[in-house]
Design a protein around this motif. Structure first.
Motif, PDB file in Angstrom:
ATOM      1  N   GLN A  65       5.479  92.122  67.212  1.00 38.61           N
ATOM      2  CA  GLN A  65       6.881  92.395  67.507  1.00 38.61           C
ATOM      3  C   GLN A  65       7.795  91.351  66.879  1.00 38.61           C
ATOM      4  OE1 GLN A  65       7.783  92.459  71.687  1.00 38.61           O
ATOM      5  NE2 GLN A  65       9.895  93.135  71.391  1.00 38.61           N
ATOM      6  N   ALA A  66       7.405  90.079  66.980  1.00 39.13           N
ATOM      7  CA  ALA A  66       8.202  89.016  66.372  1.00 39.13           C
ATOM      8  C   ALA A  66       8.251  89.169  64.858  1.00 39.13           C
ATOM      9  CB  ALA A  66       7.614  87.652  66.742  1.00 39.13           C
ATOM     10  N   TYR A  67       7.131  89.515  64.250  1.00 41.92           N
ATOM     11  CA  TYR A  67       7.086  89.691  62.799  1.00 41.92           C
ATOM     12  C   TYR A  67       8.036  90.804  62.354  1.00 41.92           C
ATOM     13  CZ  TYR A  67       5.329  90.935  58.178  1.00 41.92           C
ATOM     14  OH  TYR A  67       5.241  91.237  56.838  1.00 41.92           O
ATOM     15  N   GLN A  68       8.052  91.896  63.064  1.00 40.77           N
ATOM     16  CA  GLN A  68       8.939  93.009  62.705  1.00 40.77           C
ATOM     17  C   GLN A  68      10.402  92.600  62.804  1.00 40.77           C
ATOM     18  OE1 GLN A  68       7.629  96.106  65.366  1.00 40.77           O
ATOM     19  NE2 GLN A  68       5.813  96.614  64.122  1.00 40.77           N
ATOM     20  N   GLN A  69      10.740  91.822  63.802  1.00 40.05           N
ATOM     21  CA  GLN A  69      12.117  91.359  63.950  1.00 40.05           C
ATOM     22  C   GLN A  69      12.494  90.371  62.842  1.00 40.05           C
ATOM     23  OE1 GLN A  69      12.268  89.829  67.930  1.00 40.05           O
ATOM     24  NE2 GLN A  69      12.367  91.863  68.881  1.00 40.05           N
ATOM     25  N   ILE A  70      11.539  89.497  62.496  1.00 37.87           N
ATOM     26  CA  ILE A  70      11.790  88.513  61.440  1.00 37.87           C
ATOM     27  C   ILE A  70      11.974  89.203  60.089  1.00 37.87           C
ATOM     28  CG2 ILE A  70      10.735  86.613  60.138  1.00 37.87           C
ATOM     29  CD1 ILE A  70       9.429  85.760  62.836  1.00 37.87           C
ATOM     30  N   GLN A  71      11.267  90.302  59.865  1.00 36.36           N
ATOM     31  CA  GLN A  71      11.425  91.052  58.625  1.00 36.36           C
ATOM     32  C   GLN A  71      12.853  91.558  58.462  1.00 36.36           C
ATOM     33  OE1 GLN A  71       8.737  89.998  56.978  1.00 36.36           O
ATOM     34  NE2 GLN A  71       8.449  92.027  56.088  1.00 36.36           N
ATOM     35  N   ILE A  73      15.612  90.177  60.277  1.00 39.66           N
ATOM     36  CA  ILE A  73      16.502  89.006  60.325  1.00 39.66           C
ATOM     37  C   ILE A  73      15.636  87.762  60.094  1.00 39.66           C
ATOM     38  CG2 ILE A  73      18.234  87.748  61.670  1.00 39.66           C
ATOM     39  CD1 ILE A  73      18.588  90.240  63.375  1.00 39.66           C
ATOM     40  N   PRO A  74      15.494  87.301  58.848  1.00 42.93           N
ATOM     41  CA  PRO A  74      14.590  86.182  58.543  1.00 42.93           C
ATOM     42  C   PRO A  74      14.884  84.907  59.336  1.00 42.93           C
ATOM     43  CG  PRO A  74      15.268  87.292  56.523  1.00 42.93           C
ATOM     44  CD  PRO A  74      16.089  87.882  57.627  1.00 42.93           C
ATOM     45  N   GLU A  75      16.153  84.696  59.694  1.00 42.49           N
ATOM     46  CA  GLU A  75      16.517  83.479  60.413  1.00 42.49           C
ATOM     47  C   GLU A  75      15.864  83.408  61.786  1.00 42.49           C
ATOM     48  OE1 GLU A  75      18.615  85.536  58.958  1.00 42.49           O
ATOM     49  OE2 GLU A  75      19.357  84.331  57.263  1.00 42.49           O
ATOM     50  N   LEU A  76      15.379  84.537  62.286  1.00 41.59           N
ATOM     51  CA  LEU A  76      14.733  84.546  63.595  1.00 41.59           C
ATOM     52  C   LEU A  76      13.443  83.742  63.622  1.00 41.59           C
ATOM     53  CD1 LEU A  76      15.216  88.209  64.909  1.00 41.59           C
ATOM     54  CD2 LEU A  76      16.238  86.102  65.791  1.00 41.59           C
ATOM     55  N   PHE A  77      12.843  83.481  62.461  1.00 41.85           N
ATOM     56  CA  PHE A  77      11.620  82.675  62.436  1.00 41.85           C
ATOM     57  C   PHE A  77      11.876  81.315  63.067  1.00 41.85           C
ATOM     58  CE2 PHE A  77       8.752  79.547  60.634  1.00 41.85           C
ATOM     59  CZ  PHE A  77       7.508  80.151  60.753  1.00 41.85           C
ATOM     60  N   ASP A  78      12.933  80.632  62.604  1.00 38.43           N
ATOM     61  CA  ASP A  78      13.251  79.305  63.151  1.00 38.43           C
ATOM     62  C   ASP A  78      13.611  79.400  64.631  1.00 38.43           C
ATOM     63  OD1 ASP A  78      12.789  78.079  60.702  1.00 38.43           O
ATOM     64  OD2 ASP A  78      14.876  78.282  60.058  1.00 38.43           O
ATOM     65  N   HIS A  79      14.278  80.489  65.020  1.00 38.14           N
ATOM     66  CA  HIS A  79      14.645  80.668  66.422  1.00 38.14           C
ATOM     67  C   HIS A  79      13.391  80.808  67.283  1.00 38.14           C
ATOM     68  CE1 HIS A  79      17.011  81.736  69.895  1.00 38.14           C
ATOM     69  NE2 HIS A  79      16.391  82.901  70.010  1.00 38.14           N
ATOM     70  N   THR A 121       2.206  86.334  49.508  1.00 33.42           N
ATOM     71  CA  THR A 121       3.488  86.148  50.182  1.00 33.42           C
ATOM     72  C   THR A 121       4.432  85.317  49.317  1.00 33.42           C
ATOM     73  OG1 THR A 121       2.337  86.205  52.314  1.00 33.42           O
ATOM     74  CG2 THR A 121       4.594  85.372  52.301  1.00 33.42           C
ATOM     75  N   PRO A 122       5.587  85.861  48.943  1.00 34.90           N
ATOM     76  CA  PRO A 122       6.535  85.112  48.109  1.00 34.90           C
ATOM     77  C   PRO A 122       7.158  83.951  48.885  1.00 34.90           C
ATOM     78  CG  PRO A 122       7.007  87.475  48.102  1.00 34.90           C
ATOM     79  CD  PRO A 122       6.052  87.232  49.218  1.00 34.90           C
ATOM     80  N   PRO A 123       7.621  82.919  48.200  1.00 39.37           N
ATOM     81  CA  PRO A 123       8.327  81.821  48.871  1.00 39.37           C
ATOM     82  C   PRO A 123       9.538  82.338  49.654  1.00 39.37           C
ATOM     83  CG  PRO A 123       7.777  81.215  46.622  1.00 39.37           C
ATOM     84  CD  PRO A 123       7.458  82.677  46.759  1.00 39.37           C
ATOM     85  N   GLY A 124       9.713  81.792  50.830  1.00 34.87           N
ATOM     86  CA  GLY A 124      10.808  82.208  51.689  1.00 34.87           C
ATOM     87  C   GLY A 124      10.474  83.374  52.592  1.00 34.87           C
ATOM     88  N   LYS A 125       9.292  83.957  52.424  1.00 30.02           N
ATOM     89  CA  LYS A 125       8.898  85.125  53.204  1.00 30.02           C
ATOM     90  C   LYS A 125       7.768  84.770  54.175  1.00 30.02           C
ATOM     91  CE  LYS A 125      11.673  87.984  51.062  1.00 30.02           C
ATOM     92  NZ  LYS A 125      12.810  88.628  51.766  1.00 30.02           N
ATOM     93  N   LEU A 139       2.566  83.084  59.254  1.00 33.88           N
ATOM     94  CA  LEU A 139       2.735  81.997  58.292  1.00 33.88           C
ATOM     95  C   LEU A 139       3.948  82.268  57.407  1.00 33.88           C
ATOM     96  CD1 LEU A 139      -0.987  81.501  57.248  1.00 33.88           C
ATOM     97  CD2 LEU A 139       0.403  79.886  58.552  1.00 33.88           C
ATOM     98  N   LYS A 140       4.786  81.254  57.253  1.00 35.74           N
ATOM     99  CA  LYS A 140       5.941  81.356  56.358  1.00 35.74           C
ATOM    100  C   LYS A 140       5.708  80.442  55.161  1.00 35.74           C
ATOM    101  CE  LYS A 140      10.979  81.096  56.104  1.00 35.74           C
ATOM    102  NZ  LYS A 140      12.243  80.871  56.855  1.00 35.74           N
ATOM    103  N   VAL A 141       5.790  81.012  53.966  1.00 34.77           N
ATOM    104  CA  VAL A 141       5.624  80.234  52.740  1.00 34.77           C
ATOM    105  C   VAL A 141       6.989  79.666  52.359  1.00 34.77           C
ATOM    106  CG1 VAL A 141       4.961  80.277  50.311  1.00 34.77           C
ATOM    107  CG2 VAL A 141       3.685  81.657  51.988  1.00 34.77           C
ATOM    108  N   LEU A 142       7.145  78.376  52.489  1.00 32.92           N
ATOM    109  CA  LEU A 142       8.422  77.732  52.175  1.00 32.92           C
ATOM    110  C   LEU A 142       8.568  77.460  50.687  1.00 32.92           C
ATOM    111  CD1 LEU A 142       8.423  75.156  55.119  1.00 32.92           C
ATOM    112  CD2 LEU A 142       9.543  77.399  55.054  1.00 32.92           C
ATOM    113  N   ASP A 143       7.456  77.148  50.029  1.00 27.33           N
ATOM    114  CA  ASP A 143       7.505  76.809  48.600  1.00 27.33           C
ATOM    115  C   ASP A 143       6.096  76.851  48.040  1.00 27.33           C
ATOM    116  OD1 ASP A 143       8.534  76.076  46.163  1.00 27.33           O
ATOM    117  OD2 ASP A 143       8.745  73.944  46.647  1.00 27.33           O
ATOM    118  N   ARG A 144       6.008  76.905  46.710  1.00 24.46           N
ATOM    119  CA  ARG A 144       4.728  76.835  46.013  1.00 24.46           C
ATOM    120  C   ARG A 144       4.741  75.662  45.040  1.00 24.46           C
ATOM    121  NH1 ARG A 144       1.444  81.029  46.788  1.00 24.46           N
ATOM    122  NH2 ARG A 144       2.315  82.965  47.657  1.00 24.46           N
TER     123      ARG A 144
END
Length: 217
Positions: A65-71, A73-79, A121-125, A139-144
């Motif tokens: 459920q959290a993953y679907q919401q983050i997809q 609104i990406p900012e919800l990950f930090d929340h 997974t692309p950076p930022g996703k 898992l969130k990929v911040l950078d490569r």
């Protein structure tokens, strides 16, 4: 030997405790770090790396459920990380799981299924939830970071700690050399719990080590 015992107490008080309780008192300058990096560049060769953050749930349904919401609104990950870290949000949080920033990880150090997921997974996703042990992890990929010699800013803290450790060992070796000059000491190597090379690395200068036969009579 009371004098030797006093020397040993001095070592504990002035060296080990000093380093343990006040590691920052062994100063390492930016110039020291730069010079070490330039001299040991090959030691910092790394494989393909990713900068990761993670969000863990105890229940698969909550993670999905959290993953679907983050997809959406990406900012919800930090929340979600904030809610999980502070014990809020009303969802089950795995005990002892590190929420949020993970750091730089070599891809080859990841389990095969996690590595495959991160590669896609692309950076930022965020990657879809995956079960790791008893935790459902997003898992969130911040950078490569590509394979090669890691840049100085990536390894500067590692270098600082290496230099501090080297300088601490130099302090100890200097003290041990003084003790060997003042006392007659026999080393019973077979009774030691660590290998002679490890004793040498921790305690003995080259000169002191060379003066000892690495064998019992």
């Amino acid at each position: 030997d009371p004098a030797l015992r006093q020397d040993a107490q001095a070592l504990i008080a002035l060296n080990y405790a000093f380093y343990r309780d006040n590691p920052d008192s062994i100063q390492v300058s930016p110039e020291d770090i730069q010079a070490y990096y330039e001299t040991h560049r090959e030691a910092f060769r790394r494989g393909d790396r990713v900068l990761l953050a993670q969000l863990g749930f105890a229940e698969a349904g909550e993670a999905q459920q959290a993953y679907q919401q983050i997809q959406v609104i990406p900012e919800l990950f930090d929340h979600y990380v904030y809610l999980a870290s502070s014990g809020q949000g009303g969802f089950q949080v795995p005990t002892g799981f590190q929420q949020g920033y993970v750091g730089i990880v070599e891809l080859e150090d990841l389990p095969a299924e996690v590595r495959s997921l991160v590669r896609q997974t692309p950076p930022g996703k965020c990657a879809p939830p995956i079960q790791i042990g008893n935790v459902y992890v997003i898992l969130k990929v911040l950078d490569r970071r590509p394979a090669g010699i890691a840049p100085l800013e990536e390894v500067s803290e590692e270098i600082r700690l290496r230099i501090m450790e080297d300088r601490f060992h130099q302090r100890v070796q200097h003290w041990v050399a003084q003790v060997f000059r003042r006392h007659r000491i026999k080393v019973y190597w077979s009774r030691l719990r660590v290998a002679p090379d490890e004793v040498r690395r921790r305690w003995l200068s080259d000169a002191v080590f060379a003066s000892l036969a690495v064998k019992d009579p």
